[in-house]
Motif scaffolding. Structure first.
Motif, PDB file in Angstrom:
ATOM      1  N   LEU A  86     -17.959  -1.688   0.353  1.00 45.03           N
ATOM      2  CA  LEU A  86     -16.949  -0.657   0.096  1.00 45.03           C
ATOM      3  C   LEU A  86     -16.953   0.374   1.215  1.00 45.03           C
ATOM      4  N   PRO A  87     -15.784   0.950   1.543  1.00 45.31           N
ATOM      5  CA  PRO A  87     -15.769   2.009   2.551  1.00 45.31           C
ATOM      6  C   PRO A  87     -16.634   3.183   2.077  1.00 45.31           C
ATOM      7  N   GLY A  88     -17.232   3.895   3.012  1.00 43.59           N
ATOM      8  CA  GLY A  88     -18.091   5.017   2.658  1.00 43.59           C
ATOM      9  C   GLY A  88     -17.934   6.177   3.615  1.00 43.59           C
ATOM     10  N   LYS A  89     -18.361   7.340   3.141  1.00 41.25           N
ATOM     11  CA  LYS A  89     -18.300   8.548   3.952  1.00 41.25           C
ATOM     12  C   LYS A  89     -19.510   9.412   3.615  1.00 41.25           C
ATOM     13  N   ARG A  90     -20.108  10.003   4.632  1.00 46.10           N
ATOM     14  CA  ARG A  90     -21.208  10.947   4.429  1.00 46.10           C
ATOM     15  C   ARG A  90     -20.650  12.260   3.870  1.00 46.10           C
ATOM     16  N   CYS A  91     -21.454  12.960   3.107  1.00 47.71           N
ATOM     17  CA  CYS A  91     -21.022  14.259   2.560  1.00 47.71           C
ATOM     18  C   CYS A  91     -20.672  15.237   3.669  1.00 47.71           C
ATOM     19  N   ASP A  92     -21.474  15.240   4.758  1.00 41.08           N
ATOM     20  CA  ASP A  92     -21.217  16.195   5.842  1.00 41.08           C
ATOM     21  C   ASP A  92     -20.022  15.794   6.711  1.00 41.08           C
ATOM     22  N   GLU A  93     -19.386  14.666   6.391  1.00 40.82           N
ATOM     23  CA  GLU A  93     -18.155  14.255   7.070  1.00 40.82           C
ATOM     24  C   GLU A  93     -16.914  14.583   6.241  1.00 40.82           C
ATOM     25  N   HIS A  94     -17.116  15.088   5.038  1.00 40.62           N
ATOM     26  CA  HIS A  94     -16.012  15.425   4.136  1.00 40.62           C
ATOM     27  C   HIS A  94     -15.618  16.883   4.394  1.00 40.62           C
ATOM     28  N   GLU A  95     -14.517  17.058   5.116  1.00 37.61           N
ATOM     29  CA  GLU A  95     -14.128  18.369   5.619  1.00 37.61           C
ATOM     30  C   GLU A  95     -14.003  19.433   4.523  1.00 37.61           C
ATOM     31  N   ALA A  96     -13.368  19.090   3.413  1.00 35.62           N
ATOM     32  CA  ALA A  96     -13.191  20.078   2.342  1.00 35.62           C
ATOM     33  C   ALA A  96     -14.527  20.512   1.747  1.00 35.62           C
ATOM     34  N   LEU A  97     -15.453  19.587   1.631  1.00 37.16           N
ATOM     35  CA  LEU A  97     -16.775  19.913   1.096  1.00 37.16           C
ATOM     36  C   LEU A  97     -17.541  20.807   2.070  1.00 37.16           C
ATOM     37  N   VAL A  98     -17.495  20.472   3.343  1.00 39.15           N
ATOM     38  CA  VAL A  98     -18.158  21.273   4.370  1.00 39.15           C
ATOM     39  C   VAL A  98     -17.610  22.699   4.353  1.00 39.15           C
ATOM     40  N   ARG A 123     -16.194  24.307   1.813  1.00 37.26           N
ATOM     41  CA  ARG A 123     -16.649  25.001   0.596  1.00 37.26           C
ATOM     42  C   ARG A 123     -18.055  25.565   0.772  1.00 37.26           C
ATOM     43  N   TRP A 124     -18.955  24.748   1.354  1.00 38.82           N
ATOM     44  CA  TRP A 124     -20.317  25.227   1.593  1.00 38.82           C
ATOM     45  C   TRP A 124     -20.319  26.339   2.626  1.00 38.82           C
ATOM     46  N   ALA A 125     -19.498  26.219   3.649  1.00 36.09           N
ATOM     47  CA  ALA A 125     -19.449  27.247   4.699  1.00 36.09           C
ATOM     48  C   ALA A 125     -18.978  28.588   4.118  1.00 36.09           C
ATOM     49  N   LYS A 126     -18.052  28.548   3.169  1.00 33.14           N
ATOM     50  CA  LYS A 126     -17.548  29.784   2.556  1.00 33.14           C
ATOM     51  C   LYS A 126     -18.635  30.575   1.836  1.00 33.14           C
ATOM     52  N   VAL A 127     -19.683  29.873   1.382  1.00 29.14           N
ATOM     53  CA  VAL A 127     -20.784  30.571   0.722  1.00 29.14           C
ATOM     54  C   VAL A 127     -21.982  30.733   1.675  1.00 29.14           C
ATOM     55  N   GLY A 128     -21.733  30.514   2.966  1.00 27.72           N
ATOM     56  CA  GLY A 128     -22.749  30.754   3.991  1.00 27.72           C
ATOM     57  C   GLY A 128     -23.838  29.694   4.068  1.00 27.72           C
ATOM     58  N   MET A 129     -23.505  28.479   3.669  1.00 27.66           N
ATOM     59  CA  MET A 129     -24.506  27.414   3.662  1.00 27.66           C
ATOM     60  C   MET A 129     -23.940  26.139   4.270  1.00 27.66           C
ATOM     61  N   THR A 130     -24.833  25.175   4.508  1.00 24.28           N
ATOM     62  CA  THR A 130     -24.419  23.854   4.960  1.00 24.28           C
ATOM     63  C   THR A 130     -24.566  22.887   3.788  1.00 24.28           C
ATOM     64  N   VAL A 131     -23.963  21.728   3.932  1.00 28.77           N
ATOM     65  CA  VAL A 131     -24.016  20.706   2.885  1.00 28.77           C
ATOM     66  C   VAL A 131     -25.475  20.300   2.659  1.00 28.77           C
ATOM     67  N   PRO A 132     -25.955  20.402   1.422  1.00 30.69           N
ATOM     68  CA  PRO A 132     -27.352  19.997   1.155  1.00 30.69           C
ATOM     69  C   PRO A 132     -27.526  18.487   1.298  1.00 30.69           C
TER      70      PRO A 132
END
Length: 147
Positions: free
Chosen positions: A123-135, A137-146
């Motif tokens: 199946l196609p896959g994507k890393r969490c840190d490659e998901h722009e909207a998620l990145v 959201r974390w940046a807005k709270v001053g953090m990086t994707v865990p």
């Protein structure tokens, strides 16, 4: 020879240490585990109850007259399974700090296995840190994707 492994819940309220004899783990597909976790299966490590030490006692859900399940009532993390009268217990692979140490060697409850979910490697896959909207959201709270 055993190795000491630690783990716990998502919020960190419940922590444990376990003496692990081998990296062998198994998948349980039974309907009770599916309902308890909300997943199509759950990965467990089986060990003697005496090899598990809770730093803080988990909450317990008596999922049937013969079994109970440790969990964290603060964050909801399922931590395991054990028969009330048994000497062994299961801990969820995902709750270990180094879950990658474990290797699946068997399956249980296969009468409820959802085979469409058994092999997802193609199946196609994507890393969490490659998901722009998620990145973002974390940046807005001053953090990086865990991790």
């Amino acid at each position: 020879m055993s190795t000491s492994r630690s783990g716990g819940c998502q919020c960190g309220r419940i922590r444990y240490t376990a003496e692990i004899a081998s990296p062998d783990a198994y998948l349980c597909h039974c309907r009770m585990c599916q309902r308890a976790t909300g997943g199509v299966s759950i990965a467990f490590v089986n060990l003697p109850k005496a090899a598990r030490t809770w730093e803080a006692e988990p909450d317990w859900y008596h999922s049937s007259p013969i079994a109970r399940r440790p969990f964290c009532s603060a964050c909801g993390t399922p931590l395991g399974f054990e028969f009330v009268d048994g000497e062994n217990c299961d801990l969820t692979v995902g709750s270990f700090d180094d879950a990658a140490y474990f290797v699946p060697v068997s399956q249980f409850g296969i009468e409820s296995r959802h085979d469409a979910w058994s092999n997802t490697l193609d199946l196609p896959g994507k890393r969490c840190d490659e998901h722009e909207a998620l990145v973002e959201r974390w940046a807005k709270v001053g953090m990086t994707v865990p991790e």
